[in-house]
Motif scaffolding. Structure first.
Motif, mmCIF file in Angstrom:
data_model
loop_
_atom_site.group_PDB
_atom_site.id
_atom_site.type_symbol
_atom_site.label_atom_id
_atom_site.label_comp_id
_atom_site.label_asym_id
_atom_site.label_seq_id
_atom_site.Cartn_x
_atom_site.Cartn_y
_atom_site.Cartn_z
ATOM 1 N N HIS A 24 2.774 -43.990 79.473
ATOM 2 C CA HIS A 24 1.344 -44.029 79.127
ATOM 3 C C HIS A 24 0.833 -42.624 78.793
ATOM 4 N N LEU A 25 1.269 -41.627 79.555
ATOM 5 C CA LEU A 25 0.843 -40.247 79.278
ATOM 6 C C LEU A 25 1.352 -39.771 77.917
ATOM 7 N N ARG A 26 2.606 -40.114 77.584
ATOM 8 C CA ARG A 26 3.134 -39.722 76.274
ATOM 9 C C ARG A 26 2.398 -40.427 75.148
ATOM 10 N N LEU A 27 2.065 -41.708 75.342
ATOM 11 C CA LEU A 27 1.305 -42.434 74.318
ATOM 12 C C LEU A 27 -0.073 -41.803 74.136
ATOM 13 N N LEU A 28 -0.692 -41.414 75.238
ATOM 14 C CA LEU A 28 -2.001 -40.760 75.163
ATOM 15 C C LEU A 28 -1.906 -39.451 74.395
ATOM 16 N N THR A 29 -0.858 -38.696 74.637
ATOM 17 C CA THR A 29 -0.657 -37.432 73.927
ATOM 18 C C THR A 29 -0.478 -37.669 72.426
ATOM 19 N N ARG A 30 0.257 -38.724 72.087
ATOM 20 C CA ARG A 30 0.526 -39.014 70.671
ATOM 21 C C ARG A 30 -0.716 -39.471 69.905
#
Length: 139
Positions: free
Chosen positions: A98-104
């Motif tokens: 979820h954190l990586r998706l938010l960053t993307r």
């Protein structure tokens, strides 16, 4: 010595047989001791999947982007729910994904040379608030 321990010989008996301390026997068979499993529990527990609702505008942006395999799988397995004019994608993934998706999806906020679309910016902020709520320290 390890075989004898596995066959049920006590640590004290093994220490007497080999003329060494019980501590030396414990060291030799440390990975066989029941307390050894408790020491391994100090390592971080595996993260469990968390289900979050991702606004459709964020999901549309991410589905068009190049993603890692775990991120793509999480989005592909998401369940779509109609919400008024748009939709919400219910995504189940570990917090790190979820954190990586938010960053993307940061480009939805706009940046130098790219105007921000208010509805997309708001959708990204909503998803960010949900992700931050599940992580104690935030991104």
């Amino acid at each position: 010595m390890r075989t004898a321990y596995l066959e049920g010989r006590s640590i004290a008996a093994l220490a007497r047989d080999h003329s060494v301390s019980r501590g030396a026997i414990r060291t030799a068979v440390a990975d066989l001791l029941p307390d050894h499993a408790a020491a391994a529990e100090d390592s971080p527990a595996p993260e469990l999947p968390v289900t979050l609702d991702m606004p459709g505008k964020v999901a549309d942006f991410l589905l068009a982007a190049e993603l890692e395999l775990a991120e793509r799988a999480a989005l592909d397995q998401g369940v779509t729910a109609r919400r008024g004019q748009g939709y919400t994608l219910r995504v189940s993934a570990v917090p790190a994904v979820h954190l990586r998706l938010l960053t993307r999806c940061q480009p939805l906020d706009g940046g130098p040379g790219t105007p921000a679309i208010p509805a997309q910016r708001k959708a990204r902020r909503e998803y960010e608030n949900r992700v931050i709520a599940l992580t104690p320290t935030g991104p």
